[in-house]
Design a protein around this motif. Structure first.
Motif, PDB file in Angstrom:
ATOM      1  N   ARG A   1      18.195  -8.511  45.356  1.00 10.39           N
ATOM      2  CA  ARG A   1      17.956  -7.268  44.891  1.00 10.39           C
ATOM      3  C   ARG A   1      19.342  -6.367  45.496  1.00 10.39           C
ATOM      4  O   ARG A   1      19.843  -5.592  44.786  1.00 10.39           O
ATOM      5  N   ALA A   2      19.447  -6.654  46.888  1.00  9.89           N
ATOM      6  CA  ALA A   2      20.519  -6.121  47.360  1.00  9.89           C
ATOM      7  C   ALA A   2      21.877  -6.243  46.903  1.00  9.89           C
ATOM      8  O   ALA A   2      22.996  -5.772  46.530  1.00  9.89           O
ATOM      9  N   LEU A   3      22.059  -7.678  46.425  1.00  8.27           N
ATOM     10  CA  LEU A   3      23.243  -8.056  45.924  1.00  8.27           C
ATOM     11  C   LEU A   3      23.850  -7.706  44.397  1.00  8.27           C
ATOM     12  O   LEU A   3      24.456  -7.156  43.934  1.00  8.27           O
ATOM     13  N   LEU A   4      22.497  -7.364  43.714  1.00  7.67           N
ATOM     14  CA  LEU A   4      22.457  -6.660  42.414  1.00  7.67           C
ATOM     15  C   LEU A   4      22.838  -5.186  42.391  1.00  7.67           C
ATOM     16  O   LEU A   4      23.666  -4.652  41.824  1.00  7.67           O
ATOM     17  N   ARG A   5      22.197  -4.620  43.540  1.00 15.85           N
ATOM     18  CA  ARG A   5      22.776  -3.260  43.817  1.00 15.85           C
ATOM     19  C   ARG A   5      24.169  -3.029  44.396  1.00 15.85           C
ATOM     20  O   ARG A   5      24.651  -1.819  43.826  1.00 15.85           O
ATOM     21  N   ALA A   6      24.545  -3.672  44.728  1.00 18.39           N
ATOM     22  CA  ALA A   6      26.135  -3.823  45.434  1.00 18.39           C
ATOM     23  C   ALA A   6      26.884  -4.380  44.365  1.00 18.39           C
ATOM     24  O   ALA A   6      27.952  -4.354  44.357  1.00 18.39           O
ATOM     25  N   GLU A   7      26.298  -4.964  43.065  1.00 19.37           N
ATOM     26  CA  GLU A   7      27.105  -5.444  41.858  1.00 19.37           C
ATOM     27  C   GLU A   7      27.855  -6.624  42.299  1.00 19.37           C
ATOM     28  O   GLU A   7      29.167  -6.725  41.864  1.00 19.37           O
ATOM     29  N   VAL A   8      27.469  -7.409  42.836  1.00 16.94           N
ATOM     30  CA  VAL A   8      27.704  -8.901  43.235  1.00 16.94           C
ATOM     31  C   VAL A   8      27.684  -9.651  42.211  1.00 16.94           C
ATOM     32  O   VAL A   8      26.399  -9.987  41.883  1.00 16.94           O
ATOM     33  N   PRO A   9      28.486 -10.250  41.411  1.00 16.44           N
ATOM     34  CA  PRO A   9      28.309 -11.214  40.423  1.00 16.44           C
ATOM     35  C   PRO A   9      27.698 -12.579  40.959  1.00 16.44           C
ATOM     36  O   PRO A   9      28.257 -13.193  41.917  1.00 16.44           O
ATOM     37  N   VAL A  10      26.697 -12.912  40.266  1.00 17.75           N
ATOM     38  CA  VAL A  10      25.836 -14.376  40.781  1.00 17.75           C
ATOM     39  C   VAL A  10      25.837 -14.828  39.370  1.00 17.75           C
ATOM     40  O   VAL A  10      25.303 -14.415  38.499  1.00 17.75           O
TER      41      VAL A  10
ATOM     42  N   TRP B   1      27.324 -14.605  57.747  1.00 19.48           N
ATOM     43  CA  TRP B   1      27.710 -13.541  58.518  1.00 19.48           C
ATOM     44  C   TRP B   1      29.183 -13.726  59.128  1.00 19.48           C
ATOM     45  O   TRP B   1      30.182 -12.843  58.733  1.00 19.48           O
ATOM     46  N   LEU B   2      29.121 -14.633  60.025  1.00 17.40           N
ATOM     47  CA  LEU B   2      30.403 -14.893  60.586  1.00 17.40           C
ATOM     48  C   LEU B   2      31.618 -15.216  59.837  1.00 17.40           C
ATOM     49  O   LEU B   2      32.552 -14.656  60.037  1.00 17.40           O
ATOM     50  N   GLY B   3      31.187 -16.331  58.835  1.00 18.70           N
ATOM     51  CA  GLY B   3      32.449 -16.816  57.965  1.00 18.70           C
ATOM     52  C   GLY B   3      32.950 -15.501  57.297  1.00 18.70           C
ATOM     53  O   GLY B   3      34.179 -15.495  56.892  1.00 18.70           O
ATOM     54  N   ALA B   4      32.047 -14.738  56.727  1.00 17.55           N
ATOM     55  CA  ALA B   4      32.489 -13.593  55.665  1.00 17.55           C
ATOM     56  C   ALA B   4      33.473 -12.703  56.663  1.00 17.55           C
ATOM     57  O   ALA B   4      34.382 -12.362  56.048  1.00 17.55           O
ATOM     58  N   HIS B   5      33.123 -12.442  57.820  1.00 21.88           N
ATOM     59  CA  HIS B   5      34.000 -11.494  58.814  1.00 21.88           C
ATOM     60  C   HIS B   5      35.006 -12.094  58.946  1.00 21.88           C
ATOM     61  O   HIS B   5      36.235 -11.359  59.039  1.00 21.88           O
ATOM     62  N   HIS B   6      34.983 -13.550  59.219  1.00 22.14           N
ATOM     63  CA  HIS B   6      36.495 -14.175  59.672  1.00 22.14           C
ATOM     64  C   HIS B   6      37.261 -14.288  58.510  1.00 22.14           C
ATOM     65  O   HIS B   6      38.668 -13.883  58.563  1.00 22.14           O
ATOM     66  N   ALA B   7      36.857 -14.548  57.178  1.00 26.46           N
ATOM     67  CA  ALA B   7      37.692 -14.757  56.040  1.00 26.46           C
ATOM     68  C   ALA B   7      38.299 -13.304  55.806  1.00 26.46           C
ATOM     69  O   ALA B   7      39.310 -13.388  55.249  1.00 26.46           O
TER      70      ALA B   7
ATOM     71  N   GLY C   1      22.525 -18.140  54.075  1.00 30.08           N
ATOM     72  CA  GLY C   1      23.727 -17.645  54.222  1.00 30.08           C
ATOM     73  C   GLY C   1      24.822 -17.149  53.362  1.00 30.08           C
ATOM     74  O   GLY C   1      25.559 -16.405  53.623  1.00 30.08           O
ATOM     75  N   ALA C   2      24.729 -17.943  52.106  1.00 30.09           N
ATOM     76  CA  ALA C   2      25.707 -17.301  51.153  1.00 30.09           C
ATOM     77  C   ALA C   2      25.241 -15.925  50.644  1.00 30.09           C
ATOM     78  O   ALA C   2      26.276 -15.098  50.513  1.00 30.09           O
ATOM     79  N   LEU C   3      24.235 -15.483  50.538  1.00 34.92           N
ATOM     80  CA  LEU C   3      23.718 -14.231  50.277  1.00 34.92           C
ATOM     81  C   LEU C   3      23.899 -13.076  51.426  1.00 34.92           C
ATOM     82  O   LEU C   3      24.731 -12.200  51.072  1.00 34.92           O
ATOM     83  N   CYS C   4      23.903 -13.450  52.626  1.00 35.70           N
ATOM     84  CA  CYS C   4      24.317 -12.840  53.695  1.00 35.70           C
ATOM     85  C   CYS C   4      25.760 -12.335  53.478  1.00 35.70           C
ATOM     86  O   CYS C   4      26.284 -11.488  53.835  1.00 35.70           O
ATOM     87  N   ALA C   5      26.534 -13.611  53.511  1.00 36.58           N
ATOM     88  CA  ALA C   5      28.037 -13.616  53.359  1.00 36.58           C
ATOM     89  C   ALA C   5      28.551 -12.579  52.298  1.00 36.58           C
ATOM     90  O   ALA C   5      29.507 -11.908  52.547  1.00 36.58           O
ATOM     91  N   ALA C   6      27.907 -12.852  51.146  1.00 39.99           N
ATOM     92  CA  ALA C   6      28.391 -11.996  49.971  1.00 39.99           C
ATOM     93  C   ALA C   6      28.049 -10.446  50.380  1.00 39.99           C
ATOM     94  O   ALA C   6      28.906  -9.860  49.963  1.00 39.99           O
ATOM     95  N   LEU C   7      26.976 -10.121  50.975  1.00 41.12           N
ATOM     96  CA  LEU C   7      27.011  -8.742  51.378  1.00 41.12           C
ATOM     97  C   LEU C   7      27.734  -8.116  52.284  1.00 41.12           C
ATOM     98  O   LEU C   7      28.203  -7.074  52.131  1.00 41.12           O
ATOM     99  N   ALA C   8      27.969  -8.978  53.357  1.00 34.02           N
ATOM    100  CA  ALA C   8      28.847  -8.481  54.283  1.00 34.02           C
ATOM    101  C   ALA C   8      30.472  -8.445  53.850  1.00 34.02           C
ATOM    102  O   ALA C   8      31.136  -7.421  54.107  1.00 34.02           O
ATOM    103  N   ALA C   9      30.710  -9.294  52.989  1.00 37.66           N
ATOM    104  CA  ALA C   9      32.084  -9.171  52.387  1.00 37.66           C
ATOM    105  C   ALA C   9      32.158  -8.148  51.470  1.00 37.66           C
ATOM    106  O   ALA C   9      33.237  -7.407  51.298  1.00 37.66           O
ATOM    107  N   ARG C  10      31.185  -7.811  50.635  1.00 33.35           N
ATOM    108  CA  ARG C  10      31.131  -6.809  49.628  1.00 33.35           C
ATOM    109  C   ARG C  10      31.222  -5.240  50.590  1.00 33.35           C
ATOM    110  O   ARG C  10      31.947  -4.484  50.095  1.00 33.35           O
ATOM    111  N   ALA C  11      30.595  -5.258  51.581  1.00 39.03           N
ATOM    112  CA  ALA C  11      30.476  -4.032  52.179  1.00 39.03           C
ATOM    113  C   ALA C  11      31.808  -3.943  53.062  1.00 39.03           C
ATOM    114  O   ALA C  11      32.275  -2.434  53.292  1.00 39.03           O
ATOM    115  N   ALA C  12      32.589  -4.897  53.039  1.00 40.70           N
ATOM    116  CA  ALA C  12      34.046  -4.801  53.735  1.00 40.70           C
ATOM    117  C   ALA C  12      34.922  -4.434  52.756  1.00 40.70           C
ATOM    118  O   ALA C  12      35.963  -4.305  52.815  1.00 40.70           O
TER     119      ALA C  12
END
Length: 603
Positions: free
Chosen positions: A222-231, A554-560, A25-36
């Protein structure tokens, strides 16, 4: 709130969306927020990434998903709602119609979005809903997995991906596990050859090809690293920072206190904080306080980080909880070295039964692992059934894999330690186990009388598609039922183990954490095993916990994101020049079709 309340001064790190934990859930939220376009930071308290999802089978149960429909599965939102009504029912606020609707409506856009990050989803053919016989159930299943993944693609991050010791280190798909547990069959031999060839090719080319949860979370990382999301690993959150009140009394979560490199830091989250920190399977105090009894942390196969601190932190700030006595139960033995080993496919095989201390059967052994675990507790209220005993005859032990040990192999340590009991008669086996001999003999005699015809009139083993998924097709007419009659006989103690607790913070349809007065706690979101589950006290299909975790992340990232944009707060984050956690920036190429992202810190 006033502008002064949102002054960045006094914070060590500032971001938009802060993810605490690194489950699905966290990694999915991270990608959704980063894409936004949001600034994102992931904090993981352990030194490895992926949570219990990475240790799992890596399957997501997603009704009416586009991948399964493309594979020819006839499904619809209406069928999914019928299935929820017949299986999940009303288990309280976590299973509210609004949450179920939000879960179902988010599946298609989420799967489509993640497919753009090269997740490579595939339908798990034949991995049926666990109650396919109920209205809306699907015998072909609703579960997805990803293609196998070469972990060397993670570069220096490879060793940070959590790998379960209990999962085979060989590259297998879910459909291959069923045949792989029967190596003496033609299908089992073909599976073994195919997987061995895969493993050999990977070894020769110095690749580390994995399936299951490692493949799913490896692709997500891998998707997070490509999107340069810090972990940031080894960075536990220790408390929430609340301004303007307390919890439901009007307080707003604006960040967390975390520990990094030996000191405490304050991390501000302008859009919100989303918790995906797992449950409390490894917290004996919390299990004693909230959970079913008897229980033991020695029986759990959950992520070692499942210790519950952030659940209690949220409760201190007014968060409501529910279903705290529930877990994703899975019958488990405890090996001589003290490690738990869960039993899934083993329970669908013929020539074996599960009994309590009186020697009586009390459930369909091949049913959902959660259902059997619950049955053990229910039985134990009247007849000792913790542990229960798995009784096998020689054909079962000779023919089928037990855990990761092939049939016909009985390690000396198993017998010497008493982990595996062995006897020439049912009565003697019962005495070794502390089971009533007369009771077990009567049960075996009654079971065998019907099993000779492939029937189980008492508990209907083998009548559901899920029962038969791991059965032995050579045994007809019921691949799950055969007489327990050939000596020597064997027994193993099974306990109600788990792969995670599934009670926790109450959240609404937007993944917002609710306070004890029922109002959302502003700025606080949660997903995964730290929340009360949308499937309540049931497990409707393979990957139900992971599918829900992804969706509510995913839902939490979009609402936030929408909340922050309405307020005008989530502009480009400032500050936060945190030191990388021992691993340098990735040099992975950008993924095609992925939204461009600002550069961030890596650790």
């Amino acid at each position: 709130m006033s502008d002064a309340d949102w002054d960045d001064a006094g914070w060590d790190v500032v971001t938009d969306l802060l993810l605490v934990g690194s489950g699905g859930g966290a990694l999915c939220a991270a990608l959704a927020a980063r894409a936004a376009g949001d600034q994102v930071l992931v904090l993981e308290k352990t030194d490895q990434i992926g949570g219990s999802t990475a240790m799992s089978g890596g399957v997501l149960w997603l009704p009416n998903n586009p991948v399964s429909r493309a594979a020819g599965v006839s499904d619809s939102r209406e069928d999914a709602l019928r299935y929820f009504a017949s299986v999940v029912g009303d288990a309280g606020p976590s299973t509210s119609p609004a949450r179920v609707d939000a879960f179902l409506d988010a599946i298609e856009p989420m799967v489509t979005f993640l497919s753009g990050y090269d997740l490579r989803f595939r339908h798990c053919e034949g991995y049926s809903d666990y109650y396919d016989d109920r209205p809306g159930g699907k015998a072909r299943g609703r579960s997805l997995e990803t293609d196998l993944f070469d972990c060397t693609e993670l570069g220096p991050w490879r060793d940070k991906l959590r790998i379960s010791e209990g999962m085979p280190p060989v590259p297998m798909y879910t459909g291959e596990v069923a045949t792989g547990t029967m190596p003496t069959t033609a299908a089992g031999a073909r599976t073994a050859a195919r997987v061995a060839g895969r493993f050999a090719r990977a070894t020769l080319t110095r690749r580390q090809v994995r399936g299951s949860g490692a493949a799913l979370q490896g692709r997500m990382l891998r998707a997070l690293l490509r999107a340069e999301v810090p972990v940031w690993t080894s960075t536990p959150a220790v408390d929430l920072i609340v301004e303007g009140g307390e919890g439901g009394a009007g307080g707003e979560v604006v960040g967390v206190v975390a520990e990094r490199d030996g000191r405490r830091i304050r991390v501000r989250a302008r859009a919100g904080v989303l918790l995906d920190v797992g449950g409390f399977s490894h917290n004996a105090r919390m299990r004693d306080q909230y959970g079913r009894a008897p229980a033991s942390t020695a029986w759990t196969s959950a992520n070692p980080g499942d210790t519950g601190e952030m659940i209690t932190a949220a409760m201190r700030h007014g968060a409501a909880v529910d279903l705290m006595d529930e877990a994703w139960w899975i019958p488990s033995s405890v090996l001589p070295d003290g490690k738990p080993q869960f039993a899934v496919y083993e329970r669908s095989k013929p020539f074996a039964i599960l009994v309590d201390e009186s020697g009586a059967r009390f459930t369909n052994e091949a049913a959902s692992y959660m259902e059997v675990g619950q049955a053990m507790y229910e039985r134990n209220a009247t007849v000792p059934a913790v542990p229960s005993w798995w009784i096998m005859d020689s054909r079962n032990r000779r023919s089928y894999v037990w855990g990761t040990t092939p049939g016909g192999i009985n390690p000396k340590e198993w017998l010497r330690s008493g982990y595996l009991k062995k006897a020439d008669t049912i009565g003697e086996l019962a005495r070794q186990c502390g089971i009533d001999p007369a009771g077990l003999e009567a049960t075996v005699e009654r079971f065998n009388r019907h099993a000779a015809e492939g029937r189980d009139p008492e508990f209907h083993k083998g009548e559901r598609a899920y029962d038969r998924y791991y059965g032995d097709p050579r045994v007809q007419p019921n691949p799950c039922v055969g007489p327990v009659e050939r000596a020597p006989f064997y027994a193993v103690a099974l306990y109600p183990g788990d792969v995670g607790t599934c009670g926790g913070l109450l959240t609404d349809e937007h993944a917002r954490v609710l306070s004890t007065d029922g109002a959302p706690i502003a700025g606080l979101y949660a997903a995964g095993n730290c929340t009360a589950s949308v499937v309540g006290r049931t497990y409707p299909g393979a990957g139900a916990s992971i599918g829900a975790s992804f969706v509510f992340g995913w839902l939490g990232a979009h609402h936030a994101h929408a909340r922050a944009r309405r307020r005008g707060d989530a502009d480009t984050a400032v500050g936060g020049a945190a030191v990388p956690n021992g691993v340098g920036p990735t040099d992975l190429p950008a993924a095609s079709g992925v939204a461009s992202a600002r550069k961030g810190d890596h650790g």
